[in-house]
Structure formats: structure tokens, C-alpha cells
Design a protein around this motif. Sequence first.
Motif, mmCIF file in Angstrom:
data_model
loop_
_atom_site.group_PDB
_atom_site.id
_atom_site.type_symbol
_atom_site.label_atom_id
_atom_site.label_comp_id
_atom_site.label_asym_id
_atom_site.label_seq_id
_atom_site.Cartn_x
_atom_site.Cartn_y
_atom_site.Cartn_z
ATOM 1 N N ASP A 81 -10.084 56.337 52.021
ATOM 2 C CA ASP A 81 -9.532 57.614 51.570
ATOM 3 C C ASP A 81 -8.492 57.432 50.465
ATOM 4 O OD1 ASP A 81 -7.441 56.572 53.068
ATOM 5 O OD2 ASP A 81 -7.338 58.237 54.480
ATOM 6 N N LYS A 87 -2.722 58.684 53.626
ATOM 7 C CA LYS A 87 -3.950 57.896 53.534
ATOM 8 C C LYS A 87 -3.879 56.702 54.484
ATOM 9 C CE LYS A 87 -5.404 60.783 50.547
ATOM 10 N NZ LYS A 87 -6.220 61.879 51.023
ATOM 11 N N ASN A 101 -13.421 65.394 46.431
ATOM 12 C CA ASN A 101 -12.192 66.067 46.020
ATOM 13 C C ASN A 101 -11.014 65.088 45.966
ATOM 14 O OD1 ASN A 101 -13.484 68.540 45.868
ATOM 15 N ND2 ASN A 101 -12.991 69.084 47.976
ATOM 16 N N PRO A 123 -6.951 64.957 45.179
ATOM 17 C CA PRO A 123 -6.620 63.879 46.108
ATOM 18 C C PRO A 123 -6.902 64.194 47.576
ATOM 19 C CG PRO A 123 -4.637 65.121 45.690
ATOM 20 C CD PRO A 123 -5.758 65.787 44.903
ATOM 21 N N GLU A 124 -7.480 65.356 47.870
ATOM 22 C CA GLU A 124 -7.663 65.753 49.267
ATOM 23 C C GLU A 124 -8.484 64.728 50.055
ATOM 24 O OE1 GLU A 124 -6.873 69.163 46.647
ATOM 25 O OE2 GLU A 124 -8.494 67.687 46.628
ATOM 26 N N LYS A 125 -9.616 64.324 49.528
ATOM 27 C CA LYS A 125 -10.489 63.371 50.226
ATOM 28 C C LYS A 125 -10.279 61.935 49.747
ATOM 29 C CE LYS A 125 -12.846 66.282 52.737
ATOM 30 N NZ LYS A 125 -12.679 66.318 54.170
ATOM 31 N N SER A 166 1.387 59.454 51.642
ATOM 32 C CA SER A 166 0.682 60.726 51.420
ATOM 33 C C SER A 166 -0.313 61.021 52.543
ATOM 34 C CB SER A 166 -0.048 60.698 50.067
ATOM 35 O OG SER A 166 -1.217 59.894 50.142
ATOM 36 N N THR A 198 -3.213 62.798 41.526
ATOM 37 C CA THR A 198 -4.303 62.150 42.260
ATOM 38 C C THR A 198 -3.833 61.546 43.586
ATOM 39 O OG1 THR A 198 -4.028 60.100 40.996
ATOM 40 C CG2 THR A 198 -5.688 61.700 40.199
ATOM 41 N N ALA A 226 -7.443 59.613 47.357
ATOM 42 C CA ALA A 226 -6.287 59.430 46.480
ATOM 43 C C ALA A 226 -6.574 58.242 45.570
ATOM 44 C CB ALA A 226 -5.028 59.184 47.294
#
Length: 182
Positions: free
Chosen positions: A93, A32, A116, A118-120, A30, A181, A122
Motif C-alpha cells: 500500500d 501504510k 487511487n 494516495p488512498e490505495k 500516514s 501522494t 502512497a
Amino acid sequence: MGLSQTPGRINVGFDNYRAGFDMTNMLIGSGKKRVIYFGSMSDIRDEQRYAGYRAAMSAAALPDGRIVPNKVSSVSIGTGMMTLARQMYPDMDGILCTNDDLAVGVLQECRAAGINVPEKMAIAGFHGLEIGQVTTPKLASVITPRFEMGKIATEILIKKLRHQPTIEQVDLHYRLSMGATI
């Protein structure tokens, strides 16, 4: 809950190492880059999940990190672990938790801190517990066949008590859920 090679023992479960490896790869896939592992009691299953996590991080040439409180997991323990992790790993992250209780605590702490998901950040857990499936956002998790494990283990035990032929090891596998998430 796990598979072992101990002969003569009924063994119904799934591969915790592979589940940790696969979920870590889902987090990495994703985007990360700094995923931290949150353990609990360091029991054999937790250690297998952690080993899978480490193998995936190593294969991706990414640094690993771990927090293990050596306490029975709970939502509040997960909240506290997140607070500690933010100090120890400020660049993290993503978080892989050994169970959904911890992951729900992490999610609560993220929401309280304005992070935020899952933006910031996961977040992924283990077992697909109802608490993680009714959170907002819905928790990513390794969905484990807990009820089937108990049912099949009981059936095998009954056959053994009746001196009927039966298998002793059953791998019921798992599946990955991205929830909302990751």
C-alpha cells in the motif's frame, strides 16, 4: 550526494540513511503497513536509503520488501517495477523510490491501472525533481539540496587549490515533502 567519513576528501551532501528512515516513517505515519522499497543501481547512496527504510520498517514491526533492477533509473523502469511489484507484493500500500524518476513511473502505472493515489497506494521519491513536482497529484519526495551541494563543493575546491583553510565536510540536510501522494 552523501556523507562519508573518508578523511582528506571534500564531502558535501546529506544523510541518505536518515532520509530513507524519515520518509519511510512518513509513509508509515500516514497509515501504510506494507511499504516496498524500489531501488535502482544499488550504489552506496541507494544502499544507505534502503538501510534507513529497513530500520524504520523494523522499528514499526512491519515486513519489508525490495525490488532492484540494477539498471539506470527512468520513468519507464519505474512503470515496469510497479507491474512486477503488484505480482510480488499484492498487499502493498506504499512505495518508497530511490529517486523521483522511478516514482513518476509508479504514479503513471497506478493511474493506468486505476489505483487511487494516495488512498490505495502512497508513493514517495527522492530529490524533489521538477518532473515530480508538476505531476498530478504532486509527488511526495525527499527534497535534496542538489544545487547548493555543487556550489559549496566548488567553493571548497577553489579554497583548497588556493591553499586557503576550509572545511571538508558539509551536511546540507534535506526536507520531506508529502506532496499529494501520501
